[in-house]
Scaffold this active site. Structure first.
Site, PDB file in Angstrom:
ATOM      1  N   GLU A  14     -27.310  25.729   2.902  1.00  0.00           N
ATOM      2  CA  GLU A  14     -26.265  25.623   4.043  1.00  0.00           C
ATOM      3  C   GLU A  14     -26.194  26.460   5.014  1.00  0.00           C
ATOM      4  O   GLU A  14     -26.024  25.788   6.277  1.00  0.00           O
ATOM      5  CB  GLU A  14     -24.681  25.527   3.225  1.00  0.00           C
ATOM      6  N   ASP A  15     -26.558  27.639   4.853  1.00  0.00           N
ATOM      7  CA  ASP A  15     -26.615  28.728   6.027  1.00  0.00           C
ATOM      8  C   ASP A  15     -27.818  29.142   6.565  1.00  0.00           C
ATOM      9  O   ASP A  15     -27.987  29.926   7.276  1.00  0.00           O
ATOM     10  CB  ASP A  15     -25.959  29.808   5.481  1.00  0.00           C
TER      11      ASP A  15
END
Length: 123
Positions: free
Chosen positions: A90-91
């Site tokens: 996600e990051d």
């Protein structure tokens, strides 16, 4: 991005060792341990130098989530691996395809796709 300070490394090591102690009840084979270590190493590297608003190293968050998965929810190795990796896809620049190429199981990839709202395909 800056590296962790020696103090950060001590805190990370302490929390990681606490997670490993919890994993004694779920790891039944060397390959189970290998996947936990592999997931932690990737997550730590992927979040290297990143800090939360509180100032603490970001990697402490996935470690804490993984510990909850083991100790409070009672899930197994694949769920713990997914907990360690949940913010990697996600990051960071890592993709599910990258994790698949690294040998993480389809179950882990499916869990990450669900928690990260990232399309999952077996194709």
């Amino acid at each position: 991005m800056a590296n962790y300070t020696p103090e950060d490394e001590l805190i990370i090591e302490q929390k990681y060792n606490e997670l490993l102690a919890s994993c004694n009840k779920i790891c039944k084979s060397e390959s189970d341990w290998d996947m936990i270590v592999k997931a932690f190493s990737l997550a730590k590297d992927a979040h290297k130098g990143v800090r939360r608003r509180s100032g603490e190293p970001y990697i402490l968050h996935p470690i804490a989530v993984a510990k909850i998965v083991v100790d409070e929810v009672g899930l197994g190795v694949k769920s713990t691996v997914a907990a360690l990796l949940h913010d990697v896809v996600e990051d960071t620049d890592y993709t599910l395809a990258d994790l698949e190429a690294m040998g993480f199981s389809q179950t882990v990839l499916q869990a990450l796709a669900l928690t990260c709202v990232i399309p999952y395909s077996t194709a």
